[in-house]
Motif scaffolding. Structure first.
Motif, PDB file in Angstrom:
ATOM      1  N   LYS A  46     -21.202  12.976 -18.975  1.00 59.16           N
ATOM      2  CA  LYS A  46     -22.056  13.718 -18.048  1.00 59.16           C
ATOM      3  C   LYS A  46     -22.422  15.081 -18.625  1.00 59.16           C
ATOM      4  N   SER A  47     -21.456  15.725 -19.276  1.00 63.59           N
ATOM      5  CA  SER A  47     -21.754  17.043 -19.847  1.00 63.59           C
ATOM      6  C   SER A  47     -22.731  16.919 -21.011  1.00 63.59           C
ATOM      7  N   LYS A  48     -22.630  15.830 -21.794  1.00 68.01           N
ATOM      8  CA  LYS A  48     -23.600  15.612 -22.869  1.00 68.01           C
ATOM      9  C   LYS A  48     -24.992  15.390 -22.293  1.00 68.01           C
ATOM     10  N   ASP A  49     -25.080  14.618 -21.218  1.00 66.55           N
ATOM     11  CA  ASP A  49     -26.374  14.381 -20.578  1.00 66.55           C
ATOM     12  C   ASP A  49     -26.951  15.679 -20.028  1.00 66.55           C
ATOM     13  N   LEU A  50     -26.095  16.464 -19.415  1.00 63.52           N
ATOM     14  CA  LEU A  50     -26.545  17.745 -18.866  1.00 63.52           C
ATOM     15  C   LEU A  50     -27.033  18.665 -19.975  1.00 63.52           C
ATOM     16  N   ALA A  51     -26.299  18.713 -21.078  1.00 56.66           N
ATOM     17  CA  ALA A  51     -26.717  19.553 -22.208  1.00 56.66           C
ATOM     18  C   ALA A  51     -28.056  19.079 -22.758  1.00 56.66           C
ATOM     19  N   SER A  52     -28.245  17.777 -22.818  1.00 56.43           N
ATOM     20  CA  SER A  52     -29.518  17.229 -23.296  1.00 56.43           C
ATOM     21  C   SER A  52     -30.654  17.601 -22.350  1.00 56.43           C
ATOM     22  N   ASP A  53     -30.409  17.506 -21.049  1.00 50.50           N
ATOM     23  CA  ASP A  53     -31.433  17.874 -20.069  1.00 50.50           C
ATOM     24  C   ASP A  53     -31.790  19.351 -20.172  1.00 50.50           C
ATOM     25  N   VAL A  54     -30.794  20.198 -20.342  1.00 48.41           N
ATOM     26  CA  VAL A  54     -31.044  21.635 -20.468  1.00 48.41           C
ATOM     27  C   VAL A  54     -31.859  21.908 -21.732  1.00 48.41           C
ATOM     28  N   LYS A  55     -31.502  21.231 -22.817  1.00 45.80           N
ATOM     29  CA  LYS A  55     -32.233  21.412 -24.077  1.00 45.80           C
ATOM     30  C   LYS A  55     -33.694  20.998 -23.914  1.00 45.80           C
ATOM     31  N   ASP A  56     -33.917  19.858 -23.251  1.00 44.85           N
ATOM     32  CA  ASP A  56     -35.290  19.397 -23.021  1.00 44.85           C
ATOM     33  C   ASP A  56     -36.074  20.381 -22.162  1.00 44.85           C
ATOM     34  N   THR A  57     -35.435  20.914 -21.143  1.00 43.92           N
ATOM     35  CA  THR A  57     -36.092  21.888 -20.271  1.00 43.92           C
ATOM     36  C   THR A  57     -36.456  23.150 -21.038  1.00 43.92           C
ATOM     37  N   ILE A  58     -35.547  23.604 -21.879  1.00 46.00           N
ATOM     38  CA  ILE A  58     -35.819  24.802 -22.678  1.00 46.00           C
ATOM     39  C   ILE A  58     -36.986  24.558 -23.622  1.00 46.00           C
ATOM     40  N   ASN A  59     -36.993  23.394 -24.274  1.00 45.14           N
ATOM     41  CA  ASN A  59     -38.097  23.076 -25.190  1.00 45.14           C
ATOM     42  C   ASN A  59     -39.423  22.976 -24.455  1.00 45.14           C
ATOM     43  N   ALA A  60     -39.406  22.383 -23.260  1.00 47.49           N
ATOM     44  CA  ALA A  60     -40.633  22.273 -22.476  1.00 47.49           C
ATOM     45  C   ALA A  60     -41.133  23.654 -22.060  1.00 47.49           C
ATOM     46  N   THR A  61     -40.223  24.514 -21.664  1.00 45.65           N
ATOM     47  CA  THR A  61     -40.592  25.875 -21.278  1.00 45.65           C
ATOM     48  C   THR A  61     -41.163  26.625 -22.476  1.00 45.65           C
ATOM     49  N   LYS A  62     -40.548  26.425 -23.625  1.00 47.03           N
ATOM     50  CA  LYS A  62     -41.017  27.075 -24.852  1.00 47.03           C
ATOM     51  C   LYS A  62     -42.444  26.632 -25.173  1.00 47.03           C
ATOM     52  N   GLU A  63     -42.708  25.343 -25.058  1.00 46.51           N
ATOM     53  CA  GLU A  63     -44.051  24.822 -25.324  1.00 46.51           C
ATOM     54  C   GLU A  63     -45.062  25.364 -24.316  1.00 46.51           C
ATOM     55  N   CYS A  64     -44.657  25.453 -23.075  1.00 50.23           N
ATOM     56  CA  CYS A  64     -45.546  25.976 -22.031  1.00 50.23           C
ATOM     57  C   CYS A  64     -45.913  27.429 -22.315  1.00 50.23           C
ATOM     58  N   ILE A  65     -44.931  28.209 -22.688  1.00 50.22           N
ATOM     59  CA  ILE A  65     -45.188  29.622 -23.003  1.00 50.22           C
ATOM     60  C   ILE A  65     -46.120  29.726 -24.202  1.00 50.22           C
ATOM     61  N   LYS A  66     -45.899  28.884 -25.196  1.00 47.11           N
ATOM     62  CA  LYS A  66     -46.741  28.895 -26.391  1.00 47.11           C
ATOM     63  C   LYS A  66     -48.193  28.564 -26.033  1.00 47.11           C
ATOM     64  N   GLU A  67     -48.376  27.557 -25.167  1.00 51.14           N
ATOM     65  CA  GLU A  67     -49.725  27.173 -24.741  1.00 51.14           C
ATOM     66  C   GLU A  67     -50.405  28.298 -23.967  1.00 51.14           C
ATOM     67  N   LYS A  68     -49.658  28.962 -23.102  1.00 50.10           N
ATOM     68  CA  LYS A  68     -50.241  30.062 -22.323  1.00 50.10           C
ATOM     69  C   LYS A  68     -50.649  31.211 -23.233  1.00 50.10           C
ATOM     70  N   LYS A  69     -49.817  31.506 -24.241  1.00 52.34           N
ATOM     71  CA  LYS A  69     -50.169  32.569 -25.173  1.00 52.34           C
ATOM     72  C   LYS A  69     -51.449  32.227 -25.927  1.00 52.34           C
ATOM     73  N   GLU A  70     -51.562  30.965 -26.343  1.00 49.44           N
ATOM     74  CA  GLU A  70     -52.763  30.547 -27.066  1.00 49.44           C
ATOM     75  C   GLU A  70     -53.998  30.621 -26.183  1.00 49.44           C
ATOM     76  N   SER A  71     -53.862  30.203 -24.923  1.00 47.53           N
ATOM     77  CA  SER A  71     -55.020  30.250 -24.027  1.00 47.53           C
ATOM     78  C   SER A  71     -55.403  31.693 -23.726  1.00 47.53           C
ATOM     79  N   LEU A  72     -54.421  32.572 -23.577  1.00 48.75           N
ATOM     80  CA  LEU A  72     -54.738  33.992 -23.351  1.00 48.75           C
ATOM     81  C   LEU A  72     -55.424  34.592 -24.581  1.00 48.75           C
TER      82      LEU A  72
END
Length: 95
Positions: A46-72
């Motif tokens: 369960k902790s491995k799954d949770l760590a994987s989910d957190v990692k995916d969320t962080i990567n998604a947030t990072k990509e979103c921020i990158k896209e917003k910077k590019e659009s700005l």
């Protein structure tokens, strides 16, 4: 003076009971260790799954921020171009 004698009797009685029921105690301890091993394994998964989910969320947030910077950046470039066009139009009207 009687306290050490009573403590010795209690410890001796406990040892005798443990010796006579050693098979039962051995089975129960194996069962307990097996359950604790399964529990620890499931919690680890369960902790491995949770760590994987957190990692995916962080990567998604990072990509979103990158896209917003590019659009700005694109919006900023468009605004600068429009301002330059307006300045050129004003210069042409003055001339």
């Amino acid at each position: 003076m009687a306290l050490p004698f009573i403590a010795g009797l209690a410890i001796g009685a406990g040892a005798v009971i443990a010796f006579t029921k050693s098979k039962t105690l051995k089975e129960k301890s194996k069962e307990l260790f097996s359950k604790s091993k399964d529990f620890a394994s499931s919690k680890l998964e369960k902790s491995k799954d949770l760590a994987s989910d957190v990692k995916d969320t962080i990567n998604a947030t990072k990509e979103c921020i990158k896209e917003k910077k590019e659009s700005l950046k694109e919006i900023k470039e468009d605004v600068i171009e429009k301002i330059e066009d307006i300045k050129e139009d004003e210069e042409c009207k003055k001339a």
